[in-house]
Each structure stands twice: as structure tokens, then as C-alpha cells.
Write a protein that holds these residues in place. Sequence first.
Motif, PDB file in Angstrom:
ATOM      1  N   ALA A 208     -21.999  58.421  34.973  1.00 20.17           N
ATOM      2  CA  ALA A 208     -23.241  58.959  34.410  1.00 20.17           C
ATOM      3  C   ALA A 208     -24.403  57.998  34.627  1.00 20.17           C
ATOM      4  O   ALA A 208     -25.518  58.420  34.970  1.00 20.17           O
ATOM      5  CB  ALA A 208     -23.065  59.249  32.916  1.00 20.17           C
ATOM      6  N   ILE A 209     -24.151  56.715  34.445  1.00 19.30           N
ATOM      7  CA  ILE A 209     -25.208  55.718  34.654  1.00 19.30           C
ATOM      8  C   ILE A 209     -25.629  55.692  36.123  1.00 19.30           C
ATOM      9  O   ILE A 209     -26.820  55.681  36.439  1.00 19.30           O
ATOM     10  CB  ILE A 209     -24.748  54.329  34.172  1.00 19.30           C
ATOM     11  CG1 ILE A 209     -24.642  54.329  32.647  1.00 19.30           C
ATOM     12  CG2 ILE A 209     -25.700  53.234  34.660  1.00 19.30           C
ATOM     13  CD1 ILE A 209     -23.966  53.090  32.075  1.00 19.30           C
ATOM     14  N   ARG A 210     -24.645  55.713  37.030  1.00 21.94           N
ATOM     15  CA  ARG A 210     -24.969  55.704  38.456  1.00 21.94           C
ATOM     16  C   ARG A 210     -25.711  56.964  38.864  1.00 21.94           C
ATOM     17  O   ARG A 210     -26.648  56.901  39.674  1.00 21.94           O
ATOM     18  CB  ARG A 210     -23.697  55.538  39.273  1.00 21.94           C
ATOM     19  CG  ARG A 210     -23.135  54.112  39.146  1.00 21.94           C
ATOM     20  CD  ARG A 210     -21.709  54.008  39.572  1.00 21.94           C
ATOM     21  NE  ARG A 210     -21.549  53.980  41.012  1.00 21.94           N
ATOM     22  CZ  ARG A 210     -20.383  53.827  41.607  1.00 21.94           C
ATOM     23  NH1 ARG A 210     -19.285  53.673  40.882  1.00 21.94           N
ATOM     24  NH2 ARG A 210     -20.290  53.815  42.906  1.00 21.94           N
ATOM     25  N   ALA A 211     -25.342  58.118  38.314  1.00 17.66           N
ATOM     26  CA  ALA A 211     -26.048  59.362  38.619  1.00 17.66           C
ATOM     27  C   ALA A 211     -27.470  59.324  38.074  1.00 17.66           C
ATOM     28  O   ALA A 211     -28.417  59.753  38.736  1.00 17.66           O
ATOM     29  CB  ALA A 211     -25.288  60.557  38.039  1.00 17.66           C
ATOM     30  N   PHE A 212     -27.628  58.794  36.881  1.00 15.86           N
ATOM     31  CA  PHE A 212     -28.950  58.693  36.257  1.00 15.86           C
ATOM     32  C   PHE A 212     -29.864  57.776  37.066  1.00 15.86           C
ATOM     33  O   PHE A 212     -31.001  58.131  37.400  1.00 15.86           O
ATOM     34  CB  PHE A 212     -28.809  58.180  34.821  1.00 15.86           C
ATOM     35  CG  PHE A 212     -30.113  58.023  34.099  1.00 15.86           C
ATOM     36  CD1 PHE A 212     -30.775  59.122  33.589  1.00 15.86           C
ATOM     37  CD2 PHE A 212     -30.675  56.764  33.937  1.00 15.86           C
ATOM     38  CE1 PHE A 212     -31.981  58.975  32.922  1.00 15.86           C
ATOM     39  CE2 PHE A 212     -31.878  56.602  33.278  1.00 15.86           C
ATOM     40  CZ  PHE A 212     -32.536  57.715  32.763  1.00 15.86           C
ATOM     41  N   VAL A 213     -29.363  56.610  37.414  1.00 22.92           N
ATOM     42  CA  VAL A 213     -30.171  55.641  38.165  1.00 22.92           C
ATOM     43  C   VAL A 213     -30.429  56.152  39.587  1.00 22.92           C
ATOM     44  O   VAL A 213     -31.561  56.091  40.083  1.00 22.92           O
ATOM     45  CB  VAL A 213     -29.485  54.259  38.177  1.00 22.92           C
ATOM     46  CG1 VAL A 213     -30.186  53.298  39.125  1.00 22.92           C
ATOM     47  CG2 VAL A 213     -29.445  53.683  36.772  1.00 22.92           C
ATOM     48  N   GLY A 214     -29.394  56.666  40.233  1.00 21.76           N
ATOM     49  CA  GLY A 214     -29.559  57.180  41.599  1.00 21.76           C
ATOM     50  C   GLY A 214     -30.483  58.378  41.662  1.00 21.76           C
ATOM     51  O   GLY A 214     -31.353  58.461  42.538  1.00 21.76           O
ATOM     52  N   GLY A 215     -30.310  59.319  40.743  1.00 23.03           N
ATOM     53  CA  GLY A 215     -31.199  60.473  40.697  1.00 23.03           C
ATOM     54  C   GLY A 215     -32.622  60.070  40.376  1.00 23.03           C
ATOM     55  O   GLY A 215     -33.585  60.593  40.948  1.00 23.03           O
ATOM     56  N   GLY A 216     -32.763  59.106  39.474  1.00 29.21           N
ATOM     57  CA  GLY A 216     -34.096  58.593  39.153  1.00 29.21           C
ATOM     58  C   GLY A 216     -34.744  57.920  40.350  1.00 29.21           C
ATOM     59  O   GLY A 216     -35.946  58.061  40.590  1.00 29.21           O
TER      60      GLY A 216
ATOM     61  N   ILE B  56     -23.741  57.478  44.139  1.00 30.81           N
ATOM     62  CA  ILE B  56     -24.567  57.886  42.990  1.00 30.81           C
ATOM     63  C   ILE B  56     -24.158  59.238  42.407  1.00 30.81           C
ATOM     64  O   ILE B  56     -24.843  59.770  41.544  1.00 30.81           O
ATOM     65  CB  ILE B  56     -26.073  57.867  43.329  1.00 30.81           C
ATOM     66  CG1 ILE B  56     -26.427  58.856  44.443  1.00 30.81           C
ATOM     67  CG2 ILE B  56     -26.531  56.478  43.664  1.00 30.81           C
ATOM     68  CD1 ILE B  56     -27.914  58.950  44.700  1.00 30.81           C
ATOM     69  N   TYR B  57     -23.038  59.754  42.860  1.00 33.51           N
ATOM     70  CA  TYR B  57     -22.433  60.969  42.302  1.00 33.51           C
ATOM     71  C   TYR B  57     -23.431  62.111  42.186  1.00 33.51           C
ATOM     72  O   TYR B  57     -24.071  62.478  43.169  1.00 33.51           O
ATOM     73  CB  TYR B  57     -21.748  60.662  40.970  1.00 33.51           C
ATOM     74  CG  TYR B  57     -20.694  59.591  41.101  1.00 33.51           C
ATOM     75  CD1 TYR B  57     -19.521  59.858  41.789  1.00 33.51           C
ATOM     76  CD2 TYR B  57     -20.887  58.324  40.592  1.00 33.51           C
ATOM     77  CE1 TYR B  57     -18.550  58.874  41.946  1.00 33.51           C
ATOM     78  CE2 TYR B  57     -19.926  57.340  40.743  1.00 33.51           C
ATOM     79  CZ  TYR B  57     -18.764  57.622  41.417  1.00 33.51           C
ATOM     80  OH  TYR B  57     -17.814  56.660  41.580  1.00 33.51           O
TER      81      TYR B  57
END
Length: 147
Positions: free
Chosen positions: A24-32, A83-84
Motif C-alpha cells: 500500500a505504501i509503495r502504491a501510494f508513493v508510486g501513484g503519487g 509500485i503495484y
Amino acid sequence: MEKSERYLNLTNKHTPKSDTLSHAIRAFVGGGALCAVGELLAFLYLYIGLDKKDAYLCVTLTFILLGSLATALGFFDKISNVIYAGTLVPVTGFSNSITSAAIDTRTEGYVSGVGSKIFVVAGPVILFAGISGTLYGFVYFLTGLFY
């Protein structure tokens, strides 16, 4: 022990455990980060003289192009493994689903392969976007009659 219980125990034993918080953190940071790149592109398009509406349209088109290009060159999956779900934030995930379907079915021909299967994954998105847009437009029209 039943056969189905043994199967469940075996699959549970060999199924890799996922770290949901890390994902979730990687998706949040990557999407951001992808969205920040989109904002930078918008500033670039505004700088070269496009108005705000056209600049953001160009950002969308740029992400579609980059998503398709990354899929065709084979590194979209590598990015999404880092980043999932973050790759799905902009329209890159939609672009990936269409491009990968076209690549997977190109050997079957342009009509029976690409043409008939390109929207297998993206088709429901297009369908429900059209339906919800029509319903929204109808409600907007009705509320406009009374105000």
C-alpha cells in the motif's frame, strides 16, 4: 482429512505471504509520483502556451502514449512489480490493458485477434463509464429544469 482440506492446506503452505502495508505504501508513493509527473507535464504544456483544459488533455494523452509504449517495450510489468497498483492511478493501467490485449492476440490476425479481443479487459470500463456518464447527464438535465 478430506481431499479438499488437504488441497487448501497445501495451497496455504505454498502461497507466498504478501506484505499489505508495504504494498500500500509503495502504491501510494508510486501513484503519487506518477501524478506529480502529470502535474509537471501540465506545467510544461501550460508554459508552451496551451490553455488549462488543453494542457490537462495533453497530459492524459501523454500518459496513454507512455503506458502503451512501456507495455510494448516490455517494462510496464517491471514498473508495476515495484509500485503495484500505483501504476493504475493515471490512465496508464487502462492503456496497458488495451495494449497488452492487442499484443497478445496479434498472431490471430487483425480482425479475429486484435479487433475482437482488444477490449476484453477494458470493455467493461468503457461500458460502465458510458452508462454512468449518461445517467449523470440525465440527472444534470433534470435538475437544470427545476433551477
